[in-house]
Write an enzyme that holds these catalytic residues in place. Structure first.
Site, mmCIF file in Angstrom:
data_model
loop_
_atom_site.group_PDB
_atom_site.id
_atom_site.type_symbol
_atom_site.label_atom_id
_atom_site.label_comp_id
_atom_site.label_asym_id
_atom_site.label_seq_id
_atom_site.Cartn_x
_atom_site.Cartn_y
_atom_site.Cartn_z
ATOM 1 C CE LYS A 221 -4.316 -1.800 1.913
ATOM 2 N NZ LYS A 221 -5.291 -1.754 3.033
ATOM 3 N NE ARG A 255 -7.963 -8.511 1.656
ATOM 4 C CZ ARG A 255 -7.728 -7.689 0.635
ATOM 5 N NH1 ARG A 255 -6.767 -6.749 0.738
ATOM 6 N NH2 ARG A 255 -8.434 -7.763 -0.471
#
Length: 273
Positions: A221, A255
């Protein structure tokens, strides 16, 4: 602690990995990579081989300013893939990344095991009722607004307290619908600035007060690649660092796009306990 996935009790006493399978053409990292069955099967086989306990399938990108996808299109992308994966890997535990109750229902009926809702029921008033009826594990994430508006909703009175209050309210709502297996996702990157994401990680252990399993999703991210001044493609090492910190602060599920490296994080940090 365990969660019940289609009658199978999954033991989460040791952290687990959830591999990401994006079926969208516009995902920030792997958009368009998994647009045919052979590519999907190859990716999922690799993630399961590397140690993923869960595979999280998404057909609607939740990146900032993501394009709108109709419910019909989301179902058209999801259901055939779920059916193929269940046929090819009968023991697979599929999580479906959706905020729509009808998509959740049809995905579970097609063979998925878990619903992963970025809105914790706030974007579909029927979601909690449907999950309760389906009696499946539910991942509720913290987010404000929608993927299209969330980046403008980053003002908090007190970041950690506000998010904890959000979850206390959502957990109370879920309890009314008899949802039993609930996993908390603090929502790194959703309605939070880069600095707020690191503040959230700094205080991640506070979320154990909710007495629920804790899922984190940093994988490649912008909080990583903007800090390191590189790209999502170069953010694996940074992801590994943050996953390690999260595990030390009590994360139960990672995740990720890169399962092998996440499993190595778990194996090494387990040696410290």
């Amino acid at each position: 602690m365990t969660i019940n996935c289609k009658g199978n009790l999954i033991d989460i006493s040791s952290p687990k990995v959830m591999g990401i399978l994006n079926l969208t053409p516009d995902s920030f990292y792997d958009g368009g990579k998994h647009q045919d069955i052979s590519a999907v099967l190859s990716q999922v086989h690799g993630m399961l081989h590397d140690g993923a306990t869960f595979i999280d399938v998404g057909a609607y990108s939740s990146k900032p300013q993501a394009d709108f996808v109709s419910e019909a299109e989301e179902l058209n992308r999801l259901i055939p893939i779920i059916q193929v994966l269940i046929s090819e890997f009968p023991d697979i535990q599929l999580s479906v990344d959706t905020f729509r109750s009808q998509v959740a229902k049809e995905s579970i009926l097609a063979g998925a095991s878990i619903i992963n809702d970025i809105s914790a029921g706030k974007l579909d008033s029927q979601m909690l009722e449907v999950v309760g009826i389906l009696n499946v594990p539910y991942i509720m994430m913290h987010m404000r607004g929608t993927p299209q508006t969330m980046q403008s909703l980053t003002e908090y009175d007190s970041l950690i307290k506000d998010i904890l209050f959000y979850f206390s309210e959502r957990l109370a709502a879920a309890k009314k619908h008899q949802i039993h297996d609930i996993i908390i996702d603090p929502g790194f990157g959703f309605a939070k600035t880069r600095e707020q994401n690191f503040q959230l990680l700094r205080h991640l252990e506070h979320f154990k007060i909710l007495e629920k399993l804790l899922l984190v999703g940093f994988s490649r991210k912008s909080m990583i690649y903007k800090t390191l001044e590189n790209t999502p493609q170069d953010a694996l090492n940074g992801t590994t660092v943050l996953n390690t910190i999260a595990l030390q602060k009590g994360a139960n599920i990672l995740r990720v796009h890169d399962v092998k490296e996440a499993m190595e994080c778990i194996k090494l940090t387990n040696e410290l306990t």
